[in-house]
Every structure is written in structure tokens, then in C-alpha cells.
Design a protein around this motif. Structure first.
Motif: not given
Length: 490
Positions: A414-415, A418-419, A421-422, A452, A455
């Protein structure tokens, strides 16, 4: 005097019938761990000391275990499969066959009675009649025949015991087919949902890359960039569109496979798209390994041992005499008009053909070979039973480990998303401002797509591992809601 002799014979027969040479059946010892290795610390810090060893019990209910996923569509699919799957129907038919064979073996416990009527043309020799010349005569007979094998040394009982164990094994195998079918339906369903989610990710990627192509075309027309970046943008868009079609193909094949599991032709079945969501099912801490008692393959293996043990008794009984009691009673007359008169009655006690008491003396080692084979079959079934138990514990350990590690991996993943996407957002912004080349955007976009997908794969693996754990345990850890199929078919 004759009546006394006959009574003595019957009394001796009953005494001998109580004797059996079949070995006493005892379940073999199996070395089992006191707890599951992967249960230690895997369920919110709970210890695995509450896990206990188990013995097979094929009649235990396995429950509507798929309801733990709280998915109405999956519930409906499971019900359809139980009604229409053809492999399951074949297993039900095999169970009916084994029960019919058991009934056939049990019929040997009762005398077999038949009746018939026929004329016989016979020429009697002069010597046998002490007459001067032979004569021909027609005899009319209307008789009932009775045949019965006295179970002197447990041969009949052993055959019945083997058939009983075979029938129970078939019931366990039916449960095995049912449990496998339920798990396969759930696995295939989650595979389709995984592909739906992947399709959704790819559609988002296609939309994003289509916008980047428009932006790149605008900058190319303005002379800010060269044709190379425009071609790269179009290539990435085409690649994403190709992947979308590949997922559509895999989804269609998976849907066809699910239709067959449901007993339907693929043309008759359509499953609406629904992306897979993360499944969070908490496995009860200290879940007892007695749930393994319900594993139908363990029950089937144990019943196979029982049947093989009973057949050792059949092989041993071949060394001892067999007593076949036959008799006939009815009417016999040379004139059909007087056939049923009281004076025409007749009876026969003893074998019509052959002997009443038989014992092979010299058979060239046939009985020895039969007994050796029966013992070898039993030893094979013992080894297969022990291997089945070991395999069951291994499958539970595998899926407990999978779920434990997936839980930890998901948090890390999940981290990573997030990274990613940023990073993708920053790369696109910097590209719009002309600070970086399109290669930076492509790398960031590919990384985001990859993360993704990882995940999504973890979410799918969690669902599949949960199904496999339930399957390895032999069914739901919750209280049963309805009788199982094998019980209902009895």
C-alpha cells in the motif's frame, strides 16, 4: 432320529457361523504435531497451543462456508453448482452404486428362495429299477428351491464389512467432490473479479495515456518537442490498449470455465463485471485442528483401509470349509392333472449339484497368493492414509503462512502504491512544464501500473488463500447451517 441329526447339524452350523477369521480392525497410529507451525503468532499474536490432533469423521457437516465472504453473487453461484454440476451428479450416482453393492452383499445373510415349474422327460435304466426293460416317463414338477451359505468363518460377514466400508468411502469421496467443486467455483469467481479489477486499472491507464498523447501532440505541433516523444506516447497508448484486450480474452475464458462448473453451456451464462475488492476475513485464533476431522479425503482413505482389512478376512476364510445348504420342496407327478394333490408332494435336503461341505485341498498356492495380495493392499492403504493426513497438515500450514505473509506484504505494498502515485503525478506536472522528457513520465506511469497490479494480485491471492485454507480444513470453521449433500442423499 433324522430330525435329531438335522437339528444337530443346524446347531453346529450356527456355532461355527459365530467364528470369524477376519483381523480386528484398528486405525493405524499417525504421528501428528501438537500445534500448527504457522499458527504461532500468525493470528494477532495468539499462540498455536490450542490446536489439537484429529481423527477422520466424514459425516460431520461442513457448512455453507462461502458465506464468510458476504457476497450474494457467490452464494447464488455455489447453489447453482450444487444443483447442476455434472461431476457432482456422477459422484452421487457412484455413491448409489456402492450402496446397491452393499445391499447385494447383505442379501447373502438371508436364504435365497426361488420357484419354478417344468416338465421332465426321463428314461429310467432297467438296472436302476431292477426291471426287465427300461421305461420312459414325463414328470411334472412345481417346486420352490432354497439356498443358503452358512457363514462358518466370517466370509460373508467380511464381504459385507468390505462393502459397507466401500459405501462409506464413496460417501466421503462424494463429499470430496462437493468440497472441491465449491472451492473451484469460489476460486474461479475471484479470478474473474480479479480480471475485472485489472481491466479497470488498464482502462484508467488507457485514459491517462490518451490524454498524454493529446498533450504530446499539442507540444509537438507547437514545436516544443520532437517526433520521438510523440511516437513514444502513441506506442504506450497502443500497448495499454493491447493489454486491455488480452485481459478481456482471459476474462472470457475464465467465465466459460465457471459456466461449465455450474453445469451450463458458456453461451447460457454471463457474469456482470464487478472489480475485486480487498477481502478482510479474520480467522478465529486457536482454531482447532479437529476441523481436519471433516476432510473427506482423510475419511475416504480411512474407509479404504477398513475395506482392505475386511478383505483379508475373506482371503483367510478361503482356507476353511464352506457350507452351502440347499433344499427343494413342492410337487411332482407324471400327470399334470394330479400335480398339486397331497400325495404328489416331495422334498429334497442337500445339494442338487456338487457337495454341501467343500474345502479345497490342493490349489497350487492360489489361496496363499490371495491372502498375500489382500495384506499388501491393506499395507498400501495404510501408507496412503498416513500420506493423506500429512498432506492435509501441509496444506493448512501453507495457507496459514500465505495469509500471514500476505497481511504483512499488503501493508508494505500500500505504501508502494502511494509513493508511485505521487511520483507519477510529479512526473506529469514536470512534463507539462517542460522540465523533463516524456521518458520520465513513461517510467513513472509504468511503475504506478505495476504497483497497482501487484496490489490487485495480493488481494486476489488473499481471497484464494482463504478459500484454500477452508478447503484444507474440510469446510467452514463456523457452525453448520444445513445438512451436507452426502447425508441428504442417504
Amino acid at each position: 432320529m433324522k430330525k435329531f441329526q438335522l437339528l444337530s447339524l443346524l446347531t453346529a452350523t450356527l456355532i461355527l457361523a459365530a467364528c470369524s477369521v477376519a483381523p480386528l480392525y484398528e486405525k493405524p497410529q499417525v504421528m501428528m504435531p501438537q500445534q500448527f507451525k504457522e499458527a504461532h503468532g500468525s493470528l494477532k499474536g495468539e499462540q498455536g497451543s490450542q490446536w489439537q490432533t484429529a481423527q477422520p469423521s466424514e459425516v460431520a457437516d461442513r457448512g455453507l462456508w462461502w458465506q464468510v465472504f458476504n457476497d450474494a453473487t457467490l452464494n447464488d453461484l455455489e447453489e447453482q453448482a450444487l444443483l447442476d454440476n455434472q461431476n457432482l451428479q456422477a459422484a452421487i450416482a457412484r455413491l448409489a452404486q456402492s450402496r446397491a453393492l452393499l445391499k447385494d452383499e447383505r442379501s447373502a445373510r438371508t436364504p435365497q428362495i426361488s420357484a419354478g415349474m417344468s416338465p421332465t422327460l426321463q428314461r429310467v435304466s432297467p438296472d436302476s429299477q431292477r426291471a426287465e426293460s427300461g421305461s420312459e416317463q414325463t414328470l411334472w414338477r412345481a417346486q420352490a428351491q432354497i439356498a443358503y451359505e452358512a457363514d462358518l468363518f466370517g466370509r460373508v460377514s467380511s464381504l459385507i464389512g468390505a462393502a459397507q466400508a466401500d459405501a462409506e468411502q464413496s460417501a466421503a469421496l462424494l463429499q470430496s467432490v462437493q468440497l472441491s467443486l465449491q472451492a473451484d467455483v469460489a476460486q474461479q469467481y475471484f479470478t474473474i473479479r480479479e480480471l475485472d479489477a485489472e481491466q479497470e486499472i488498464l482502462r484508467y491507464t488507457v485514459d491517462l495515456r490518451a490524454k498524454m498523447v493529446q498533450l504530446t501532440q499539442y507540444r509537438f505541433d507547437a514545436g516544443d518537442i520532437g517526433e520521438l516523444e510523440l511516437v513514444r506516447a502513441r506506442s504506450e497508448l497502443a500497448s495499454a490498449e493491447s493489454e486491455t484486450l488480452a485481459v478481456s480474452r482471459r476474462r472470457a475464458i475464465a467465465e466459460h470455465a465457471l459456466a461449465i462448473l455450474l453445469g451450463k453451456a458458456p453461451a447460457e451464462f454471463n457474469l456482470a463485471a464487478m472489480p475485486l475488492q480487498r477481502i478482510n476475513i479474520q480467522i478465529p485464533a486457536g482454531l482447532p485442528s479437529t476441523l481436519l476431522e471433516r476432510r473427506p479425503d482423510i475419511a475416504a482413505a480411512e474407509r479404504a483401509m477398513a475395506a482392505a482389512n475386511a478383505r483379508i478376512g475373506v482371503a483367510r476364510a478361503a482356507y476353511f470349509p464352506r457350507l452351502n445348504i440347499t433344499s427343494a420342496l413342492g410337487y411332482e407327478s407324471s400327470d399334470i392333472g394330479h400335480l398339486f394333490e397331497w400325495s404328489s408332494r416331495t422334498f429334497l435336503l442337500g445339494p442338487l449339484i456338487g457337495t454341501m461341505l467343500s474345502l479345497p485341498i490342493l490349489d497350487g498356492g492360489k489361496r496363499d497368493a490371495g491372502l498375500a495380495r489382500a495384506r499388501a493392499v491393506y499395507e498400501e492403504d495404510v501408507a496412503l492414509y498416513r500420506q493423506t493426513v500429512l498432506k492435509a497438515f501441509g496444506e493448512v500450514e501453507d495457507n496459514l503462512a500465505s495469509l500471514r505473509i500476505i497481511d504483512r506484504q499488503t501493508g508494505v505494498q500500500d505504501n508502494a502504491v502511494i509513493y508511485s502515485e505521487r511520483a507519477s503525478s510529479l512526473a506529469q506536472s514536470r512534463y507539462r512544464e517542460g522540465l523533463v522528457s516524456y521518458i520520465e513520465v513513461i517510467d513513472a506511469d509504468r511503475t504506478l501500473l505495476s504497483q497497482r497490479r501487484v496490489t490487485l494480485q495480493l488481494n486476489a491471492e488473499r481471497a484464494r488463500a482463504t478459500v484454500q485454507l477452508i478447503r484444507a480444513l474440510g469446510g467452514s470453521w463456523q457452525a453448520p447451517a444445513q445438512p451436507n449433500l452426502a447425508q441428504a442423499s442417504r
